[in-house]
Design a protein around this motif. Structure first.
Motif, mmCIF file in Angstrom:
data_model
loop_
_atom_site.group_PDB
_atom_site.id
_atom_site.type_symbol
_atom_site.label_atom_id
_atom_site.label_comp_id
_atom_site.label_asym_id
_atom_site.label_seq_id
_atom_site.Cartn_x
_atom_site.Cartn_y
_atom_site.Cartn_z
ATOM 1 N N MET A 35 24.843 -34.377 6.842
ATOM 2 C CA MET A 35 26.300 -34.799 6.685
ATOM 3 C C MET A 35 26.632 -35.745 5.894
ATOM 4 S SD MET A 35 28.476 -34.730 10.269
ATOM 5 C CE MET A 35 28.602 -36.751 9.981
ATOM 6 N N TYR A 36 28.133 -35.459 5.167
ATOM 7 C CA TYR A 36 28.408 -36.522 4.184
ATOM 8 C C TYR A 36 30.080 -36.059 4.714
ATOM 9 C CZ TYR A 36 31.142 -37.757 -0.063
ATOM 10 O OH TYR A 36 31.797 -38.082 -0.790
ATOM 11 N N ALA A 37 30.728 -37.225 4.351
ATOM 12 C CA ALA A 37 31.792 -37.064 4.801
ATOM 13 C C ALA A 37 32.660 -38.475 4.215
ATOM 14 C CB ALA A 37 32.615 -37.365 6.454
ATOM 15 N N ASP A 38 34.302 -38.209 3.225
ATOM 16 C CA ASP A 38 34.381 -38.667 2.312
ATOM 17 C C ASP A 38 36.764 -38.543 3.555
ATOM 18 O OD1 ASP A 38 35.582 -36.634 0.935
ATOM 19 O OD2 ASP A 38 34.391 -37.281 -0.661
ATOM 20 N N LYS A 39 37.133 -38.727 2.315
ATOM 21 C CA LYS A 39 38.657 -38.325 2.643
ATOM 22 C C LYS A 39 39.081 -37.102 2.345
ATOM 23 C CE LYS A 39 40.881 -39.981 -1.482
ATOM 24 N NZ LYS A 39 41.703 -41.272 -2.342
ATOM 25 N N TYR B 177 36.784 -33.925 2.766
ATOM 26 C CA TYR B 177 35.615 -33.509 2.537
ATOM 27 C C TYR B 177 34.588 -33.628 3.833
ATOM 28 C CZ TYR B 177 37.663 -31.232 -1.099
ATOM 29 O OH TYR B 177 38.517 -29.942 -2.389
ATOM 30 N N LEU B 178 34.618 -32.497 4.932
ATOM 31 C CA LEU B 178 33.542 -32.512 5.554
ATOM 32 C C LEU B 178 32.646 -31.662 5.537
ATOM 33 C CD1 LEU B 178 31.239 -34.247 8.003
ATOM 34 C CD2 LEU B 178 33.224 -32.631 9.819
ATOM 35 N N VAL B 179 30.713 -32.389 4.997
ATOM 36 C CA VAL B 179 30.399 -31.265 4.991
ATOM 37 C C VAL B 179 28.766 -31.495 4.995
ATOM 38 C CG1 VAL B 179 28.451 -30.428 2.691
ATOM 39 C CG2 VAL B 179 30.592 -31.298 1.715
ATOM 40 N N TYR C 197 34.457 -28.530 5.538
ATOM 41 C CA TYR C 197 35.944 -28.447 5.891
ATOM 42 C C TYR C 197 36.503 -29.336 5.230
ATOM 43 C CZ TYR C 197 39.534 -29.550 9.679
ATOM 44 O OH TYR C 197 40.350 -29.144 10.449
ATOM 45 N N ASP C 198 37.968 -28.230 4.535
ATOM 46 C CA ASP C 198 38.544 -29.291 4.358
ATOM 47 C C ASP C 198 39.806 -30.209 5.208
ATOM 48 O OD1 ASP C 198 41.016 -30.561 2.777
ATOM 49 O OD2 ASP C 198 41.256 -28.113 0.970
ATOM 50 N N ARG C 199 39.497 -31.292 4.889
ATOM 51 C CA ARG C 199 40.070 -32.719 5.801
ATOM 52 C C ARG C 199 41.558 -32.856 5.482
ATOM 53 N NH1 ARG C 199 36.602 -37.707 6.494
ATOM 54 N NH2 ARG C 199 38.172 -37.997 8.814
ATOM 55 N N ILE C 200 41.951 -32.517 3.975
ATOM 56 C CA ILE C 200 43.076 -32.589 3.661
ATOM 57 C C ILE C 200 43.812 -31.627 4.054
ATOM 58 C CG2 ILE C 200 44.910 -32.203 2.156
ATOM 59 C CD1 ILE C 200 43.897 -34.522 1.807
ATOM 60 N N ASN C 201 43.806 -30.316 4.111
ATOM 61 C CA ASN C 201 44.592 -28.581 4.586
ATOM 62 C C ASN C 201 44.223 -28.082 6.234
ATOM 63 O OD1 ASN C 201 45.665 -28.567 2.106
ATOM 64 N ND2 ASN C 201 43.391 -27.527 0.780
ATOM 65 N N LYS C 202 43.175 -28.735 7.077
ATOM 66 C CA LYS C 202 43.102 -28.988 7.778
ATOM 67 C C LYS C 202 41.978 -27.325 8.292
ATOM 68 C CE LYS C 202 45.307 -31.959 9.505
ATOM 69 N NZ LYS C 202 44.896 -33.343 10.158
ATOM 70 N N GLU C 203 41.044 -27.362 7.565
ATOM 71 C CA GLU C 203 40.479 -25.727 7.443
ATOM 72 C C GLU C 203 39.230 -25.710 6.069
ATOM 73 O OE1 GLU C 203 43.549 -23.319 5.477
ATOM 74 O OE2 GLU C 203 42.531 -24.084 3.181
ATOM 75 N N PHE C 204 38.472 -24.431 7.173
ATOM 76 C CA PHE C 204 37.108 -24.634 6.126
ATOM 77 C C PHE C 204 36.841 -23.671 4.985
ATOM 78 C CE2 PHE C 204 36.055 -25.648 10.551
ATOM 79 C CZ PHE C 204 34.707 -26.119 10.100
ATOM 80 N N TYR D 54 26.579 -27.285 -4.760
ATOM 81 C CA TYR D 54 27.675 -27.308 -4.510
ATOM 82 C C TYR D 54 28.447 -27.959 -4.797
ATOM 83 C CZ TYR D 54 32.168 -26.737 -1.898
ATOM 84 O OH TYR D 54 32.621 -26.665 -1.067
ATOM 85 N N HIS D 55 29.569 -27.805 -5.958
ATOM 86 C CA HIS D 55 31.356 -28.700 -6.128
ATOM 87 C C HIS D 55 31.426 -28.679 -4.982
ATOM 88 C CE1 HIS D 55 34.240 -29.271 -8.979
ATOM 89 N NE2 HIS D 55 34.082 -30.712 -8.921
ATOM 90 N N MET D 56 32.203 -29.806 -4.882
ATOM 91 C CA MET D 56 32.838 -30.378 -2.940
ATOM 92 C C MET D 56 34.216 -29.280 -4.156
ATOM 93 S SD MET D 56 32.610 -31.866 -1.196
ATOM 94 C CE MET D 56 31.123 -33.170 -1.155
ATOM 95 N N GLY D 57 34.802 -28.758 -3.047
ATOM 96 C CA GLY D 57 35.778 -28.226 -2.397
ATOM 97 C C GLY D 57 35.733 -26.276 -3.262
ATOM 98 N N ASP D 58 34.768 -26.070 -4.248
ATOM 99 C CA ASP D 58 34.332 -24.407 -4.706
ATOM 100 C C ASP D 58 34.337 -24.060 -3.472
ATOM 101 O OD1 ASP D 58 35.194 -25.742 -6.977
ATOM 102 O OD2 ASP D 58 33.113 -25.124 -8.017
#
Length: 263
Positions: A1-5, A7-9, A20-27, A77-81
């Motif tokens: 598992m990985y997490a920053d401000k 994303y959560l992967v 999981y997009d932590r800013i928009n609160k959606e997967f 995987y490129h974060m956010g794609d």
């Protein structure tokens, strides 16, 4: 598992990859390039870039189905794609790989199962930006190089890469064979510069009494050597001197490797 401000992967208990997009609160629903018979294996995910442009590189262990060819899911995987990109279906789960942060490239090695005449691995390089891969060091080049350094019995080591390490632009390749581990050195800034890391190899030979080598890691010219028996040593690549080290020194070395030590 990985997490920053942002994303959560993570990989679920059912071997599915989630972002999981932590800013928009959606997967983020990913379009998986790997074939449907691949199950993402827990514990295989690695975040391999600490810059703002982050990538996740991971391998998978395929679910083997009767009548189907076995293939693997070595992916990035490129974060956010919304897409997971396949790097290589031939790169098996246990194959060594690393991330070259400065160039955003993945370096990995695996054996060509269709070429029984070459007892060595090809070393590949995948560019995360262009999504293209190329052979960095061919199996033939490694095989020809090792033939110049035979053992005392006249036989040369096989060129199967067990581990790889990166220190700046220097790529270290660990060729582990029974009681005779070897480390090769390749300068990524200069093609065709494969050579034997003689000082470290001599050190490993001298330290046979400490036990079998389990693995090594390299950071800023220092090499941490781990033995199967749970002992450790540090080798200075410049002075070619080594010493057995304490648990406190091991901890410091480890946190330096992952960038969490300020001194």
């Amino acid at each position: 598992m990985y997490a920053d401000k942002n994303y959560l992967v993570y990989i679920s208990a059912y071997h599915s990859f989630y972002v999981y997009d932590r800013i928009n609160k959606e997967f983020i629903k990913c379009k998986n390039d790997p074939k449907v018979n691949h199950g993402f294996s827990n514990g295989c995910t690695s975040i391999l870039d600490d810059s703002d442009d982050e990538y996740v590189v991971f391998n998978t262990e395929p679910i083997r189905r009767k009548g189907e060819d076995v293939s693997y899911g070595f992916c990035v995987y490129h974060m956010g794609d919304d897409r997971i990109t396949m790097i290589d279906e031939k790169c098996e789960t246990a194959a060594p790989y690393l991330f070259w942060d400065e160039e955003q490239k993945v370096i990995y090695a695996y054996e060509d199962e269709y070429n029984d005449e070459i007892e060595a691995d090809d070393v590949w390089m995948y560019d995360c930006q262009t999504k293209k891969k190329e052979i960095l060091i061919s199996a033939e080049e490694i095989r020809d190089f090792l033939d110049k350094y035979p053992y005392s019995d006249g036989n040369a080591a096989k060129g199967y890469i067990s581990e790889m390490y990166l220190d700046g632009n220097i790529l270290y390749l660990g060729v582990y064979e029974s009681d005779d581990p070897l480390v090769l050195r390749y300068d990524l800034s200069k093609k065709g510069t494969l050579r034997m890391e003689s000082g470290l190899n001599d050190c490993l030979k001298q330290m046979e009494g400490e036990g079998d080598v389990y693995g090594i890691n390299v950071y800023e010219g220092k090499c941490l050597i781990e033995f199967m028996e749970g002992r450790y040593a540090c080798f200075d690549m410049e002075t070619e001197q080594y010493k057995m080290i304490t648990n406190e020194e091991i901890e410091k070395f480890y946190f330096q490797c992952i960038g969490w030590w300020d001194e």
